[in-house]
Design an enzyme around this catalytic site. Structure first.
Site, mmCIF file in Angstrom:
data_model
loop_
_atom_site.group_PDB
_atom_site.id
_atom_site.type_symbol
_atom_site.label_atom_id
_atom_site.label_comp_id
_atom_site.label_asym_id
_atom_site.label_seq_id
_atom_site.Cartn_x
_atom_site.Cartn_y
_atom_site.Cartn_z
ATOM 1 N N ASP A 91 -14.332 37.511 17.508
ATOM 2 C CA ASP A 91 -15.270 37.733 18.596
ATOM 3 C C ASP A 91 -14.715 37.093 19.966
ATOM 4 O OD1 ASP A 91 -16.667 39.070 16.667
ATOM 5 O OD2 ASP A 91 -18.148 37.468 16.334
HETATM 6 N N1 URA Z 1 -17.103 36.088 11.593
HETATM 7 C C1 URA Z 1 -17.722 36.302 12.823
HETATM 8 O O1 URA Z 1 -18.828 36.353 12.766
HETATM 9 N N2 URA Z 1 -16.933 36.250 13.941
HETATM 10 C C2 URA Z 1 -15.509 36.272 14.133
HETATM 11 O O2 URA Z 1 -14.846 36.191 15.080
HETATM 12 C C3 URA Z 1 -14.682 36.058 12.754
HETATM 13 C C4 URA Z 1 -15.573 36.168 11.562
#
Ligand code: URA
Length: 233
Positions: free
Chosen positions: A102
């Site tokens: 993310d």
């Molecule tokens: N889980 C999440 O919530 N975000 C990420 O970037 C990776 C795994």
């Protein structure tokens, strides 16, 4: 492969631009001898304006992703490709993230132009476990480990239960989560299902490969063969 095609595939310019570069004498061998379009010395001996050529395909790089960068080249705003030399965005085959993070997740990100390798690493059957360090808004309640390990947790708006995930509390508001799969916002949504909220998330390992201490946020380098082997260890 011809010199023009090689340089164009490495992102040094369009075929026309690369042809012009070669004709201008900017492409030499390691002795400084100007190369013509019809020549193709070994990769390691080619220089562009005196600089060694970028690594050929297949290329896999390791990046310590900072907060605020997205993993898609199409997103508006800062992307992880802005942390790499601009010509990397023009490579063919292109570099793709092995399991996106993310925008507000930091840490270990691998990018590769090797599609087979990418699928090998992200497929749950390869057992390349991803470990995340989560910092939480509220104290852990004690039920999280059982919930995440159950193999019965169904995330909001989904129907298929999550595979069992590992959980290791590190302090009142911190935990390590180990995932076999990579669903959208998975760790954040798992903690939301447990009644908590993730305030910071960092990926610290993929398989046996740990984020190296000497790779600062925003830094990247080529993955070594030993590091790649560690991913599958
Ligand atoms: N889980 C999440 O919530 N975000 C990420 O970037 C990776 C795994």
């Amino acid at each position: 492969m011809k010199l023009v095609k090689l340089l164009a595939n490495l992102g040094y310019g369009s075929r026309k631009e690369v042809q012009r570069m070669i004709r201008s004498g900017a492409v030499t061998d390691d002795t400084g001898r100007v190369l013509g379009e019809g020549e193709l010395p070994p990769h390691g001996r080619i220089r562009v304006r005196g600089e060694e050529l970028d690594a050929p395909s297949p290329l896999t790089i390791i990046l310590n992703k900072p907060d605020g960068y997205t993993c898609s080249s199409e997103d508006p705003g800062d992307t992880v490709y802005d942390l790499l030399p601009p010509r990397f965005a023009c490579r063919n085959p292109g570099l793709n993230p092995i399991g996106r993070l993310d925008k507000d997740t930091t840490g270990l990100l691998l990018l590769t132009d090797d599609g087979k390798l990418l699928h090998r690493i992200i497929h749950p059957k390869s057992h390349c476990l991803k470990v995340y360090h989560a910092i939480l808004d509220r104290p852990l309640e004690g039920h999280e480990g059982e919930l995440f390990a159950s193999g019965a947790l169904v995330l909001n708006a989904e129907t298929k239960p999550l595979l069992p995930a590992g959980f290791e509390p590190r302090s009142e508001k911190q935990a390590l989560i180990t995932l076999h799969e990579g669903r959208y916002h998975q760790v954040r949504r798992m903690f939301a299902a447990a009644g908590n909220h993730v305030t910071a998330l960092k990926r610290i390992s993929i398989g046996g490969l740990h984020l190296p201490d000497d790779l600062e946020e925003g830094e990247w380098r080529e993955l070594t063969p030993d590091e790649l082997a560690a991913v599958f260890a």
